[in-house]
Design an enzyme around this catalytic site. Structure first.
Site, PDB file in Angstrom:
ATOM      1  N   LEU A 139       0.867  -1.181   0.000  1.00  0.00           N
ATOM      2  CA  LEU A 139       0.000   0.000   0.000  1.00  0.00           C
ATOM      3  C   LEU A 139       0.900   1.224   0.000  1.00  0.00           C
ATOM      4  CD1 LEU A 139      -2.644  -0.941   2.754  1.00  0.00           C
ATOM      5  CD2 LEU A 139      -2.974  -1.020   0.278  1.00  0.00           C
ATOM      6  N   ASP A 140       0.425   2.319  -0.577  1.00  0.00           N
ATOM      7  CA  ASP A 140       1.188   3.556  -0.553  1.00  0.00           C
ATOM      8  C   ASP A 140       1.393   4.019   0.886  1.00  0.00           C
ATOM      9  OD1 ASP A 140       1.207   3.561  -3.304  1.00  0.00           O
ATOM     10  OD2 ASP A 140      -0.478   4.948  -3.500  1.00  0.00           O
ATOM     11  N   ARG A 141       2.406   4.843   1.099  1.00  0.00           N
ATOM     12  CA  ARG A 141       2.762   5.322   2.436  1.00  0.00           C
ATOM     13  C   ARG A 141       1.552   5.868   3.194  1.00  0.00           C
ATOM     14  NH1 ARG A 141       7.275   8.455   4.924  1.00  0.00           N
ATOM     15  NH2 ARG A 141       8.485   8.177   3.027  1.00  0.00           N
ATOM     16  N   THR A 190      -1.714   5.553   2.422  1.00  0.00           N
ATOM     17  CA  THR A 190      -2.952   4.785   2.308  1.00  0.00           C
ATOM     18  C   THR A 190      -3.039   3.844   3.498  1.00  0.00           C
ATOM     19  OG1 THR A 190      -2.951   4.887  -0.112  1.00  0.00           O
ATOM     20  CG2 THR A 190      -4.261   3.148   0.910  1.00  0.00           C
ATOM     21  N   ARG A 208      -5.951   6.425  -7.392  1.00  0.00           N
ATOM     22  CA  ARG A 208      -5.733   7.870  -7.347  1.00  0.00           C
ATOM     23  C   ARG A 208      -5.797   8.467  -8.758  1.00  0.00           C
ATOM     24  NH1 ARG A 208      -0.277   7.867  -3.921  1.00  0.00           N
ATOM     25  NH2 ARG A 208      -0.514  10.146  -3.938  1.00  0.00           N
TER      26      ARG A 208
END
Length: 362
Positions: free
Chosen positions: A176-178, A180, A279
Protein backbone atom coordinates in the site's frame (compact mmCIF):
# COMPACT_ATOMS: atom_id res chain seq x y z
CA UNK A 1 11.42 5.31 -16.90
CA UNK A 2 13.73 3.45 -19.23
CA UNK A 3 13.47 3.96 -22.99
CA UNK A 4 11.85 1.06 -24.79
CA UNK A 5 14.57 0.58 -27.40
CA UNK A 6 17.59 -0.20 -25.24
CA UNK A 7 20.32 -1.62 -27.41
CA UNK A 8 20.38 -5.18 -26.13
CA UNK A 9 22.08 -8.12 -27.88
CA UNK A 10 19.82 -10.64 -29.59
CA UNK A 11 19.24 -14.06 -28.08
CA UNK A 12 21.73 -16.48 -29.57
CA UNK A 13 20.58 -19.14 -32.08
CA UNK A 14 21.72 -21.87 -29.67
CA UNK A 15 18.99 -20.83 -27.27
CA UNK A 16 21.47 -19.68 -24.63
CA UNK A 17 21.32 -16.13 -23.43
CA UNK A 18 23.59 -13.89 -25.43
CA UNK A 19 23.98 -11.96 -22.22
CA UNK A 20 25.91 -14.89 -20.76
CA UNK A 21 28.80 -13.82 -22.96
CA UNK A 22 30.91 -10.91 -21.80
CA UNK A 23 30.69 -8.74 -24.89
CA UNK A 24 29.51 -5.24 -24.00
CA UNK A 25 26.60 -3.48 -25.57
CA UNK A 26 27.16 -0.07 -27.09
CA UNK A 27 25.82 1.45 -23.85
CA UNK A 28 28.29 -0.19 -21.51
CA UNK A 29 31.24 -0.21 -23.87
CA UNK A 30 31.58 3.56 -23.50
CA UNK A 31 32.43 3.43 -19.85
CA UNK A 32 28.81 2.85 -18.79
CA UNK A 33 27.75 6.35 -19.81
CA UNK A 34 24.18 5.22 -20.38
CA UNK A 35 24.00 2.77 -17.51
CA UNK A 36 21.17 3.34 -15.08
CA UNK A 37 21.46 3.86 -11.33
CA UNK A 38 18.35 2.30 -9.82
CA UNK A 39 18.57 3.70 -6.32
CA UNK A 40 15.54 5.61 -7.64
CA UNK A 41 12.65 3.46 -8.96
CA UNK A 42 12.93 2.32 -12.58
CA UNK A 43 10.16 0.70 -14.62
CA UNK A 44 11.13 -1.60 -17.50
CA UNK A 45 9.14 -3.44 -20.16
CA UNK A 46 10.75 -6.51 -21.73
CA UNK A 47 10.97 -6.34 -25.52
CA UNK A 48 10.86 -9.23 -27.98
CA UNK A 49 14.64 -9.29 -28.39
CA UNK A 50 15.00 -10.20 -24.70
CA UNK A 51 12.35 -12.92 -24.73
CA UNK A 52 13.73 -15.99 -22.97
CA UNK A 53 16.61 -14.22 -21.26
CA UNK A 54 17.33 -14.83 -17.60
CA UNK A 55 16.18 -12.00 -15.36
CA UNK A 56 19.62 -11.43 -13.82
CA UNK A 57 21.38 -11.35 -17.20
CA UNK A 58 18.85 -8.90 -18.61
CA UNK A 59 19.32 -6.54 -15.68
CA UNK A 60 23.10 -6.78 -16.03
CA UNK A 61 22.77 -5.31 -19.52
CA UNK A 62 20.68 -2.40 -18.22
CA UNK A 63 22.57 -1.67 -15.01
CA UNK A 64 26.14 -1.72 -16.24
CA UNK A 65 27.44 -0.21 -13.00
CA UNK A 66 26.32 -3.28 -11.01
CA UNK A 67 27.91 -6.72 -11.16
CA UNK A 68 25.86 -9.84 -11.81
CA UNK A 69 26.50 -10.94 -8.23
CA UNK A 70 25.15 -7.63 -6.92
CA UNK A 71 22.07 -7.88 -9.11
CA UNK A 72 21.40 -11.50 -8.09
CA UNK A 73 21.58 -10.43 -4.46
CA UNK A 74 19.22 -7.52 -5.18
CA UNK A 75 16.69 -9.86 -6.83
CA UNK A 76 16.88 -12.27 -3.91
CA UNK A 77 16.34 -9.31 -1.54
CA UNK A 78 13.10 -8.31 -3.29
CA UNK A 79 14.49 -5.12 -4.84
CA UNK A 80 13.25 -6.27 -8.25
CA UNK A 81 9.67 -7.32 -8.96
CA UNK A 82 8.39 -9.02 -12.11
CA UNK A 83 4.79 -8.18 -12.98
CA UNK A 84 4.34 -7.01 -9.41
CA UNK A 85 5.69 -10.19 -7.82
CA UNK A 86 9.06 -11.40 -6.60
CA UNK A 87 11.00 -13.69 -8.92
CA UNK A 88 14.13 -15.81 -9.03
CA UNK A 89 17.29 -14.57 -10.83
CA UNK A 90 16.99 -17.53 -13.21
CA UNK A 91 13.41 -16.71 -14.24
CA UNK A 92 13.09 -16.56 -18.04
CA UNK A 93 11.54 -13.34 -19.28
CA UNK A 94 8.63 -12.98 -21.68
CA UNK A 95 7.69 -10.19 -24.03
CA UNK A 96 5.92 -7.32 -22.22
CA UNK A 97 6.92 -8.51 -18.76
CA UNK A 98 7.04 -5.51 -16.44
CA UNK A 99 9.95 -4.97 -14.08
CA UNK A 100 10.10 -2.59 -11.14
CA UNK A 101 13.66 -2.05 -9.97
CA UNK A 102 14.88 -0.15 -6.94
CA UNK A 103 18.31 -1.21 -5.76
CA UNK A 104 19.28 -0.67 -2.14
CA UNK A 105 22.65 0.74 -1.21
CA UNK A 106 24.99 -1.09 1.15
CA UNK A 107 24.23 1.67 3.64
CA UNK A 108 20.56 0.74 3.68
CA UNK A 109 21.50 -2.86 4.50
CA UNK A 110 23.32 -1.63 7.59
CA UNK A 111 20.46 0.66 8.62
CA UNK A 112 17.61 -1.83 8.29
CA UNK A 113 16.90 -3.33 11.71
CA UNK A 114 13.83 -4.75 13.50
CA UNK A 115 11.90 -2.02 15.34
CA UNK A 116 9.40 -2.18 18.19
CA UNK A 117 6.59 -0.39 16.38
CA UNK A 118 3.01 -1.17 17.50
CA UNK A 119 0.88 -2.95 14.91
CA UNK A 120 -2.91 -3.15 14.63
CA UNK A 121 -3.44 -6.87 14.01
CA UNK A 122 -6.80 -7.63 12.42
CA UNK A 123 -6.29 -11.40 12.12
CA UNK A 124 -3.64 -14.02 12.75
CA UNK A 125 -3.31 -17.79 12.42
CA UNK A 126 -0.47 -20.21 11.69
CA UNK A 127 -0.34 -19.20 8.01
CA UNK A 128 -1.06 -15.47 7.71
CA UNK A 129 -1.21 -12.18 9.55
CA UNK A 130 -3.48 -9.32 8.50
CA UNK A 131 -2.48 -5.82 9.56
CA UNK A 132 -4.39 -2.54 9.53
CA UNK A 133 -1.62 -0.28 8.22
CA UNK A 134 -1.50 3.23 9.61
CA UNK A 135 -0.98 6.41 7.59
CA UNK A 136 2.59 7.54 7.09
CA UNK A 137 4.04 4.03 7.32
CA UNK A 138 6.16 2.87 4.39
CA UNK A 139 5.73 -0.85 3.74
CA UNK A 140 9.40 -1.65 3.14
CA UNK A 141 12.71 0.28 3.02
CA UNK A 142 13.54 2.28 -0.09
CA UNK A 143 14.21 5.75 -1.46
CA UNK A 144 16.00 6.91 1.67
CA UNK A 145 13.45 5.51 4.14
CA UNK A 146 15.11 2.86 6.30
CA UNK A 147 13.29 3.15 9.61
CA UNK A 148 9.68 3.21 10.74
CA UNK A 149 8.63 0.70 8.07
CA UNK A 150 6.09 -2.07 8.29
CA UNK A 151 8.86 -4.51 7.39
CA UNK A 152 10.91 -3.46 10.44
CA UNK A 153 7.88 -3.82 12.71
CA UNK A 154 7.08 -7.28 11.32
CA UNK A 155 10.63 -8.46 11.88
CA UNK A 156 10.40 -7.39 15.51
CA UNK A 157 6.99 -8.89 16.32
CA UNK A 158 7.10 -12.22 14.44
CA UNK A 159 9.62 -15.04 14.68
CA UNK A 160 8.65 -16.67 11.39
CA UNK A 161 7.77 -14.90 8.15
CA UNK A 162 8.29 -15.75 4.50
CA UNK A 163 11.62 -14.64 3.06
CA UNK A 164 10.88 -14.95 -0.65
CA UNK A 165 11.08 -11.17 -0.93
CA UNK A 166 14.38 -10.98 0.98
CA UNK A 167 15.13 -9.50 4.38
CA UNK A 168 13.73 -6.08 3.42
CA UNK A 169 10.27 -7.55 2.76
CA UNK A 170 9.60 -10.21 5.41
CA UNK A 171 6.22 -11.80 4.74
CA UNK A 172 5.07 -8.96 2.51
CA UNK A 173 2.87 -10.18 -0.34
CA UNK A 174 1.48 -6.87 -1.61
CA UNK A 175 1.89 -3.16 -0.89
CA UNK A 176 0.00 0.00 0.00
CA UNK A 177 1.19 3.56 -0.55
CA UNK A 178 2.76 5.32 2.44
CA UNK A 179 -0.34 7.37 3.27
CA UNK A 180 -2.95 4.79 2.31
CA UNK A 181 -4.35 3.03 5.37
CA UNK A 182 -5.99 -0.32 5.78
CA UNK A 183 -5.77 -4.05 5.13
CA UNK A 184 -2.44 -5.59 4.19
CA UNK A 185 -1.77 -9.33 4.25
CA UNK A 186 1.42 -11.00 5.50
CA UNK A 187 2.59 -14.60 4.85
CA UNK A 188 4.30 -16.59 7.59
CA UNK A 189 6.21 -18.99 5.34
CA UNK A 190 7.29 -19.32 1.73
CA UNK A 191 4.70 -21.92 0.76
CA UNK A 192 1.89 -19.70 2.00
CA UNK A 193 3.49 -16.68 0.32
CA UNK A 194 3.49 -18.44 -3.04
CA UNK A 195 -0.14 -19.54 -2.69
CA UNK A 196 -1.36 -16.06 -1.80
CA UNK A 197 0.83 -14.38 -4.43
CA UNK A 198 -0.71 -16.68 -7.02
CA UNK A 199 -4.17 -15.42 -6.08
CA UNK A 200 -3.06 -11.82 -6.59
CA UNK A 201 -1.43 -12.72 -9.91
CA UNK A 202 -4.56 -14.53 -11.11
CA UNK A 203 -6.75 -11.65 -9.89
CA UNK A 204 -8.98 -13.82 -7.73
CA UNK A 205 -8.44 -11.57 -4.71
CA UNK A 206 -11.35 -9.19 -4.09
CA UNK A 207 -10.30 -5.73 -2.91
CA UNK A 208 -12.44 -2.81 -1.79
CA UNK A 209 -11.18 0.67 -0.97
CA UNK A 210 -12.99 3.72 0.36
CA UNK A 211 -12.12 7.24 -0.80
CA UNK A 212 -13.41 10.73 -0.15
CA UNK A 213 -13.36 12.69 -3.40
CA UNK A 214 -14.01 16.23 -4.55
CA UNK A 215 -17.03 16.28 -6.84
CA UNK A 216 -19.79 13.74 -7.42
CA UNK A 217 -19.57 11.15 -10.23
CA UNK A 218 -22.16 11.42 -12.96
CA UNK A 219 -23.16 7.78 -12.49
CA UNK A 220 -23.95 5.98 -9.26
CA UNK A 221 -21.68 3.12 -10.31
CA UNK A 222 -19.54 2.35 -13.34
CA UNK A 223 -16.36 0.77 -14.63
CA UNK A 224 -13.31 2.91 -15.33
CA UNK A 225 -11.26 1.30 -18.10
CA UNK A 226 -8.07 3.03 -19.19
CA UNK A 227 -4.42 2.42 -19.84
CA UNK A 228 -1.87 3.93 -17.46
CA UNK A 229 1.84 4.62 -17.71
CA UNK A 230 4.56 6.50 -15.89
CA UNK A 231 3.94 10.25 -16.03
CA UNK A 232 5.76 11.93 -18.90
CA UNK A 233 7.19 14.68 -16.67
CA UNK A 234 7.12 13.42 -13.08
CA UNK A 235 8.50 9.89 -12.83
CA UNK A 236 7.04 9.32 -9.35
CA UNK A 237 3.50 9.71 -10.74
CA UNK A 238 1.31 7.71 -13.09
CA UNK A 239 -1.06 9.01 -15.75
CA UNK A 240 -3.83 7.84 -18.07
CA UNK A 241 -2.46 7.32 -21.57
CA UNK A 242 -3.19 5.68 -24.90
CA UNK A 243 -2.77 1.90 -25.34
CA UNK A 244 0.56 0.62 -26.59
CA UNK A 245 4.17 1.08 -25.64
CA UNK A 246 4.71 0.77 -21.91
CA UNK A 247 1.09 1.39 -20.97
CA UNK A 248 -0.83 -1.16 -18.91
CA UNK A 249 -4.56 -1.73 -18.85
CA UNK A 250 -6.17 -0.54 -15.62
CA UNK A 251 -9.73 -1.45 -14.64
CA UNK A 252 -11.66 -0.18 -11.60
CA UNK A 253 -15.31 -0.51 -10.64
CA UNK A 254 -16.67 2.24 -8.41
CA UNK A 255 -19.87 2.81 -6.44
CA UNK A 256 -21.06 6.03 -4.84
CA UNK A 257 -21.64 5.25 -1.17
CA UNK A 258 -22.61 8.73 0.08
CA UNK A 259 -23.05 12.20 -1.40
CA UNK A 260 -22.34 15.59 0.10
CA UNK A 261 -22.41 19.11 -1.30
CA UNK A 262 -19.47 19.04 -3.70
CA UNK A 263 -17.97 15.83 -2.32
CA UNK A 264 -18.64 12.09 -2.24
CA UNK A 265 -17.62 8.89 -0.51
CA UNK A 266 -16.76 6.24 -3.09
CA UNK A 267 -16.14 2.50 -2.91
CA UNK A 268 -13.45 1.39 -5.35
CA UNK A 269 -13.07 -2.22 -6.49
CA UNK A 270 -9.83 -2.51 -8.48
CA UNK A 271 -9.76 -5.38 -11.00
CA UNK A 272 -6.10 -4.71 -11.78
CA UNK A 273 -3.34 -3.61 -9.45
CA UNK A 274 -1.43 -0.82 -11.14
CA UNK A 275 0.67 1.69 -9.23
CA UNK A 276 -1.51 4.57 -7.95
CA UNK A 277 -4.41 3.14 -9.99
CA UNK A 278 -7.23 4.42 -7.79
CA UNK A 279 -5.73 7.87 -7.35
CA UNK A 280 -5.26 8.22 -11.11
CA UNK A 281 -8.71 6.85 -11.93
CA UNK A 282 -10.44 9.09 -9.42
CA UNK A 283 -8.78 12.10 -11.02
CA UNK A 284 -9.57 10.80 -14.50
CA UNK A 285 -13.34 10.84 -13.93
CA UNK A 286 -13.19 14.34 -12.49
CA UNK A 287 -13.43 13.44 -8.81
CA UNK A 288 -9.89 13.54 -7.37
CA UNK A 289 -9.20 12.18 -3.91
CA UNK A 290 -9.00 15.01 -1.39
CA UNK A 291 -5.69 15.94 0.29
CA UNK A 292 -3.69 14.06 -2.35
CA UNK A 293 -0.51 16.11 -2.34
CA UNK A 294 1.10 14.20 -5.18
CA UNK A 295 -1.78 14.38 -7.65
CA UNK A 296 -3.68 17.60 -6.87
CA UNK A 297 -1.13 19.52 -4.77
CA UNK A 298 -3.40 19.64 -1.72
CA UNK A 299 -1.46 19.03 1.50
CA UNK A 300 -4.50 18.79 3.75
CA UNK A 301 -8.28 19.09 3.85
CA UNK A 302 -9.58 21.56 6.43
CA UNK A 303 -12.84 22.89 7.77
CA UNK A 304 -12.10 25.94 5.63
CA UNK A 305 -12.75 23.87 2.50
CA UNK A 306 -16.34 23.48 3.71
CA UNK A 307 -16.84 27.22 4.33
CA UNK A 308 -15.22 28.51 1.15
CA UNK A 309 -11.83 29.30 2.70
CA UNK A 310 -9.50 26.42 1.70
CA UNK A 311 -6.40 26.19 3.85
CA UNK A 312 -7.95 27.93 6.86
CA UNK A 313 -9.63 26.30 9.82
CA UNK A 314 -8.86 23.00 11.50
CA UNK A 315 -7.11 20.20 9.60
CA UNK A 316 -9.44 17.25 9.09
CA UNK A 317 -7.13 14.96 7.14
CA UNK A 318 -3.51 15.55 6.11
CA UNK A 319 -2.99 12.74 3.60
CA UNK A 320 -4.87 11.31 0.65
CA UNK A 321 -8.28 10.11 1.85
CA UNK A 322 -7.85 6.54 0.63
CA UNK A 323 -8.39 3.44 2.78
CA UNK A 324 -8.00 -0.27 1.95
CA UNK A 325 -11.31 -1.26 3.53
CA UNK A 326 -11.84 -4.93 2.70
CA UNK A 327 -9.85 -7.87 1.30
CA UNK A 328 -11.20 -11.33 0.43
CA UNK A 329 -8.97 -14.31 -0.39
CA UNK A 330 -9.20 -18.09 -0.45
CA UNK A 331 -7.43 -19.13 2.73
CA UNK A 332 -4.14 -20.70 1.63
CA UNK A 333 -4.64 -23.71 3.95
CA UNK A 334 -8.40 -24.36 4.10
CA UNK A 335 -9.25 -23.02 0.66
CA UNK A 336 -12.33 -21.33 2.09
CA UNK A 337 -13.14 -17.71 1.32
CA UNK A 338 -12.16 -15.38 4.14
CA UNK A 339 -12.72 -11.63 4.35
CA UNK A 340 -10.76 -9.07 6.35
CA UNK A 341 -12.06 -5.59 7.07
CA UNK A 342 -10.28 -2.55 8.51
CA UNK A 343 -12.49 0.11 10.14
CA UNK A 344 -12.22 3.62 8.76
CA UNK A 345 -9.41 5.47 10.57
CA UNK A 346 -10.11 8.46 12.86
CA UNK A 347 -9.07 11.17 10.35
CA UNK A 348 -11.35 9.60 7.74
CA UNK A 349 -14.29 9.44 10.15
CA UNK A 350 -13.67 13.01 11.32
CA UNK A 351 -13.75 14.24 7.74
CA UNK A 352 -16.97 12.36 6.98
CA UNK A 353 -18.60 13.75 10.13
CA UNK A 354 -17.68 17.30 9.08
CA UNK A 355 -19.05 16.73 5.59
CA UNK A 356 -22.32 15.37 6.93
CA UNK A 357 -22.67 18.34 9.27
CA UNK A 358 -21.37 21.23 7.16
CA UNK A 359 -21.95 20.06 3.58
CA UNK A 360 -24.99 17.76 3.47
CA UNK A 361 -26.25 16.82 0.03
CA UNK A 362 -28.95 19.31 -1.03
Amino acid sequence: QMPGNDRLPERSPSGNDAAQNDEATSDTANGGQNSVDATEPVELTVESRAHGWRLDHYLNRIFGNHSRAQLKKAIDAGQVTLNGLNAKPSRRLRVNDRLHVQLQSADSERRFQPEDIPLDILYEDDAIVVVNKSAGMVVHPGRGTYSGTLAAALQFHFDQLSDIGGRHRPGIVHRLDRDTTGVILIAKNNQIHQKVSSQFEQRTVKKEYRAIVRGIPELNADFIRTHVCVHNRVREKMMVCSPGGRSREAVTFFETEERFKGYALLAFHPHTGRTHQLRVHAQHIGTPIIADKQYIGEHSFTTGHLTGSPGSGDVLIARQALHAFRLTISHPVSGKAITFEAPLPPDFETTLKALRTESPFP
